[in-house]
Design a protein around this motif. Structure first.
Motif, PDB file in Angstrom:
ATOM      1  N   HIS A  27       0.858  -1.186   0.000  1.00  0.00           N
ATOM      2  CA  HIS A  27       0.000   0.000   0.000  1.00  0.00           C
ATOM      3  C   HIS A  27       0.893   1.235   0.000  1.00  0.00           C
ATOM      4  N   VAL A  28       0.728   2.080  -1.012  1.00  0.00           N
ATOM      5  CA  VAL A  28       1.583   3.252  -1.194  1.00  0.00           C
ATOM      6  C   VAL A  28       0.806   4.519  -0.854  1.00  0.00           C
ATOM      7  N   PHE A  29       1.475   5.465  -0.173  1.00  0.00           N
ATOM      8  CA  PHE A  29       0.847   6.719   0.218  1.00  0.00           C
ATOM      9  C   PHE A  29       1.720   7.898  -0.175  1.00  0.00           C
ATOM     10  N   LEU A  30       1.079   8.984  -0.593  1.00  0.00           N
ATOM     11  CA  LEU A  30       1.734  10.262  -0.822  1.00  0.00           C
ATOM     12  C   LEU A  30       1.263  11.237   0.257  1.00  0.00           C
ATOM     13  N   VAL A  31       1.892  12.396   0.364  1.00  0.00           N
ATOM     14  CA  VAL A  31       1.481  13.382   1.350  1.00  0.00           C
ATOM     15  C   VAL A  31       0.054  13.855   1.041  1.00  0.00           C
ATOM     16  N   GLY A  32      -0.788  13.846   2.076  1.00  0.00           N
ATOM     17  CA  GLY A  32      -2.177  14.259   1.893  1.00  0.00           C
ATOM     18  C   GLY A  32      -2.987  13.324   1.016  1.00  0.00           C
ATOM     19  N   ASP A  33      -2.529  12.101   0.872  1.00  0.00           N
ATOM     20  CA  ASP A  33      -3.163  11.132  -0.037  1.00  0.00           C
ATOM     21  C   ASP A  33      -4.571  10.755   0.442  1.00  0.00           C
ATOM     22  N   LYS A  34      -5.533  10.783  -0.492  1.00  0.00           N
ATOM     23  CA  LYS A  34      -6.904  10.367  -0.167  1.00  0.00           C
ATOM     24  C   LYS A  34      -7.423   9.321  -1.149  1.00  0.00           C
ATOM     25  N   SER A  35      -6.489   8.649  -1.812  1.00  0.00           N
ATOM     26  CA  SER A  35      -6.889   7.677  -2.829  1.00  0.00           C
ATOM     27  C   SER A  35      -7.083   6.267  -2.276  1.00  0.00           C
ATOM     28  N   HIS A  36      -6.647   6.023  -1.050  1.00  0.00           N
ATOM     29  CA  HIS A  36      -6.737   4.672  -0.497  1.00  0.00           C
ATOM     30  C   HIS A  36      -8.196   4.344  -0.162  1.00  0.00           C
ATOM     31  N   PRO A  37      -8.615   3.092  -0.393  1.00  0.00           N
ATOM     32  CA  PRO A  37     -10.005   2.700  -0.094  1.00  0.00           C
ATOM     33  C   PRO A  37     -10.423   2.925   1.362  1.00  0.00           C
ATOM     34  N   ARG A  38      -9.448   2.940   2.271  1.00  0.00           N
ATOM     35  CA  ARG A  38      -9.772   3.099   3.696  1.00  0.00           C
ATOM     36  C   ARG A  38      -9.326   4.479   4.222  1.00  0.00           C
ATOM     37  N   THR A  39      -9.357   5.449   3.316  1.00  0.00           N
ATOM     38  CA  THR A  39      -8.910   6.801   3.672  1.00  0.00           C
ATOM     39  C   THR A  39      -9.644   7.365   4.880  1.00  0.00           C
ATOM     40  N   ASP A  40     -10.952   7.211   4.915  1.00  0.00           N
ATOM     41  CA  ASP A  40     -11.739   7.781   6.019  1.00  0.00           C
ATOM     42  C   ASP A  40     -11.275   7.238   7.366  1.00  0.00           C
ATOM     43  N   GLU A  41     -11.040   5.915   7.438  1.00  0.00           N
ATOM     44  CA  GLU A  41     -10.569   5.308   8.689  1.00  0.00           C
ATOM     45  C   GLU A  41      -9.180   5.823   9.059  1.00  0.00           C
ATOM     46  N   ILE A  42      -8.315   5.947   8.037  1.00  0.00           N
ATOM     47  CA  ILE A  42      -6.933   6.394   8.272  1.00  0.00           C
ATOM     48  C   ILE A  42      -6.928   7.808   8.827  1.00  0.00           C
ATOM     49  N   TYR A  43      -7.683   8.710   8.203  1.00  0.00           N
ATOM     50  CA  TYR A  43      -7.706  10.108   8.626  1.00  0.00           C
ATOM     51  C   TYR A  43      -8.357  10.266  10.002  1.00  0.00           C
TER      52      TYR A  43
END
Length: 550
Positions: free
Chosen positions: A428-444
């Motif tokens: 799973h790859v992330f960039l700064v301010g990334d919101k493309s991940h399917p579980r973005t809401d949980e992560i944030y």
């Protein structure tokens, strides 16, 4: 010699060629009566090895002309392979295709040596599709053919295809050699694919190859690069015969994983074993001193390279000692070393100095280092960004803007910071301010909760690591969603409980993230390992293995 047969002629031509004396080799070659295929291939290979592949191809063309005149009745695999190696050295796939066509005309396409040279030529010319076609058309593939093709995929960065071909090799019941395993393990190291590396390790154990010094060193390197220095140590301890490569790999592994004392202890054990370190060993030892801030010990080791062991300093040795002194803020000694160097400083030395200047906000030397780097590699965005950081730390925002404008004018783009984590064999790859991940809401949501908890426990965001000249509140907001923090938060959500989280980052971890992850390791009660562009950081119970010196 009263009589000189072709063997004696070829032997002396090969001797001159191996000594890189091409003038005398060519003179003897021209004087030789009745040249055979070995004579031609030896001379051609010498040209390619000495950086003159066009001369090798001219010689091949001359032989083809002599064939057309009837001097030679047939072509041979050795000169054809030498010509293909010359094409690979240029590289020139067009000329290589012409030679390929000639190989087909003279019925050499079934020879394993020629086929290997063909795949190598196409791969080095960036024609992996053609290389794979030649490989697939090879009827009798031996382990050398498989290993070569797997390695070519890894060399051009197509690791997934290389792993797939390795799997196909096992399915076809071709027994890998230690060289095959070493190539696969090295690719696992680059991509930090520890789970795959473990599977490869299992195969090596079943085949009885683990005990080999060469394969064992590759295993130690793989586990070290994946942040599992304990496993690397176990493999090293099991090795019945440890060569200099395995010792050096272990020393460098401990240095990169934040265990400088162990690295130096292994160095002492190496010396006691009676084995003499080489220039690569000293790079690992100096790196250990650098990461730990052991300046005096590092200088002692540096001086021993030449005074005690009689080894000439390399550019890497100078870069290491400049890194050592720069991190400690001892810039006067840095200037003395640079002025006394017999050779021109390389880009690694200047980059080390620039990095040290960023820590201590030394604008004078930062500008000098950046100027040198702009001449060596003018398109490297890292130099512009680090210099901008130095200006920003001195609140010189106009200079920061000038650097941005200069980058835009030259169309130089900053390499975006990215972090990745492997969960259940999926990356799973992330960039700064990334919101493309399917579980973005949980992560944030988790990050917001953790951020509040961190503030309660004393965490203060370090806004000096935000370059933009914006309000402090906005700077704090930007810091919360750095890529490594997103990766750590996802690891806490999706990773197995109690298992260390391993996050990998393409750039150097910023100071704020370093501080934040120390808090996260204590709050979440997790061991968090972060590998940035230069080393590993092992976070546990609110502390880092680097002791905040990196």
């Amino acid at each position: 010699m009263p009589q000189r047969d072709p063997c004696s002629w070829n032997t002396i031509i090969a001797a001159y060629s191996n000594a890189n004396n091409l003038v005398d080799a060519r003179r003897l070659f021209e004087d030789m009566p009745g040249k055979d295929h070995f004579s031609w291939s030896t001379m051609m290979s010498a040209y390619s090895r000495c950086g003159l592949p066009l001369e090798a191809l001219k010689l091949y063309g001359k032989k083809q002309f002599l064939m057309s005149e009837g001097v030679f009745t047939c072509s041979d695999k050795f000169t054809a392979s030498a010509a293909l190696a010359a094409c690979a050295a240029i590289p020139c796939s067009i000329r290589g295709k012409e030679i390929h066509a000639h190989i087909l005309r003279v019925n050499l396409e079934s020879d394993i040596v020629v086929l290997s040279a063909l795949t190598d030529m196409y791969a080095k010319c960036g024609r992996m599709g053609n290389a794979r076609c030649v490989f697939d058309a090879t009827l009798e593939k031996d382990v050398v053919s498989w290993t070569g093709m797997i390695g070519r995929y890894f060399d051009c960065g197509r690791r997934e295809e290389g792993f797939k071909l390795f799997s196909d090799m096992l399915i076809n019941r071709v027994r890998p050699t230690e060289f095959t395993f070493a190539a696969v393990l090295d690719a696992c190291s680059v991509s930090a694919a520890e789970e795959l590396g473990k599977q490869v390790h299992g195969n090596m154990v079943r085949m009885g190859i683990e005990s080999s010094s060469f394969a064992g060193s590759a295993l130690v390197h793989m586990y070290s690069k994946c942040g599992s220095i304990e496993k690397a140590s176990v493999v090293f301890q099991r090795m019945p015969r440890r060569d200099l490569v395995s010792w050096t790999t272990m020393i460098s592994g401990y240095a990169q994983n934040g265990h400088p004392e162990e690295a130096l202890r292994y160095y002492e054990l190496l010396l006691r074993s009676g084995m003499k370190p080489d220039h690569v060993t000293f790079v690992g030892v100096l790196s250990a001193c650098t990461h730990a801030g052991l300046v005096d010990k590092g200088l002692e080791v540096f001086h021993s390279i030449k005074d005690e062991f009689g080894i000439a300093y390399t550019g890497d040795h100078y870069a290491c000692v400049v890194d050592l002194l720069s991190r400690a803020g001892r810039f006067q000694e840095v200037e003395e070393i640079i002025s006394s160097m017999p050779t021109k400083p390389n880009k690694f030395l200047w980059a080390s100095l620039l990095g040290g200047c960023r820590i201590y906000r030394n604008l004078k030397l930062a500008k000098m280092a950046a100027k040198a780097l702009f001449e060596i590699e003018p398109e490297n965005a890292a130099t512009y960004v680090t210099l901008a950081n130095v200006y920003a730390s001195n609140n010189m925002w106009e200079e920061v803007e000038r650097i941005r404008q200069r980058m835009q004018k030259k169309q130089i783009e900053k390499n975006p910071g990215s972090s990745w984590i492997e969960i259940k064999r999926q990356t799973h790859v992330f960039l700064v301010g990334d919101k493309s991940h399917p579980r973005t809401d949980e992560i944030y949501l988790l990050l917001k909760k953790l951020h509040r908890r961190m503030r309660e426990e004393g965490y203060v965001p370090d806004i000096n690591y935000v370059l933009h000249d914006v309000e402090d509140e906005q700077k704090e907001e930007d810091l919360v969603y750095h890529s490594e923090k997103l990766a750590v938060a996802f690891g806490i959500i999706a990773g197995p409980a109690g298992v260390p989280l391993k996050v990998f980052k393409n750039l150097r971890i910023c100071g704020d993230c370093h501080t934040a992850i120390k808090f996260l390791s204590r709050i979440a009660d997790r061991v968090i390992v972060v590998r940035d562009s230069s080393r590993f950081h092992h976070f546990k119970d609110g502390a880092c293995s680097c002791r905040d010196y990196w």
